[in-house]
Design an enzyme around this catalytic site. Sequence first.
Site, PDB file in Angstrom:
ATOM      1  N   CYS A   1       0.690  -1.417   0.116  1.00  0.00           N
ATOM      2  CA  CYS A   1       0.222   0.589   0.232  1.00  0.00           C
ATOM      3  C   CYS A   1       0.839   0.981   0.169  1.00  0.00           C
ATOM      4  O   CYS A   1       1.059   1.697   0.563  1.00  0.00           O
ATOM      5  CB  CYS A   1      -1.269   0.184   0.725  1.00  0.00           C
ATOM      6  SG  CYS A   1      -1.548   1.397   1.445  1.00  0.00           S
TER       7      CYS A   1
ATOM      8  N   CYS B   1       0.445   3.875   2.756  1.00  0.00           N
ATOM      9  CA  CYS B   1       0.560   3.278   4.000  1.00  0.00           C
ATOM     10  C   CYS B   1       1.869   3.732   4.513  1.00  0.00           C
ATOM     11  O   CYS B   1       2.125   4.165   5.049  1.00  0.00           O
ATOM     12  CB  CYS B   1       0.281   1.525   4.127  1.00  0.00           C
ATOM     13  SG  CYS B   1      -1.579   1.566   4.143  1.00  0.00           S
TER      14      CYS B   1
END
Length: 187
Positions: free
Chosen positions: A72, A75
């Site tokens: 991600c 993230c």
Amino acid sequence: MSSTPAGPEFPGKRLPQLVLLLLAIVVVAVVWLEGGRSEGDLLDQMARRSLPLEQALSNGKPSVVEFYADWCESCRTMAPGMEQMVKDHPQVDLVLLNVDNPSWQPQVQRWNVNGIPHLQLFDANGESRGQSIGLRQPQELSAIAVALETGEPLPTLAGIGAISSLDPSEEPSRRDISSNVGPRSHG
């Protein structure tokens, strides 16, 4: 019985091979050291340092639980801000749960994680106070931590951050985001 002598070994013949081997070792060491500074590794380091979920929710301190994945990008981008939040607000526990780890599926379902990064926010009694989905800026993370520390209402943040599908061919548009978000989506 005649044998052909192999002849004397000259150190100069192996010197180019030794230089190449030494160069390869140096390149691997530099790549390894540089890799240790990437946000992905910071995310992994934070996950390894985070408290177990049960401990964080029962130790009398507010907690931020981040559902994330190594792949991600949001993230990874948010990791330095999360790290700063932990440094600035040590009384707030941070727990990282990787959505790709099957052992966290009950929590993914319990808190309806349908996009990552997903922050689930808890007060000092382990009661859920709210959630945030998508990339958050460091000042937003700090405001969340302050609200959790003081018991004040959570800050009003702009809606869901940019969400994209794991499968690039299924990239949803921003207007139909809510209908296409799944547990493997990320912001």
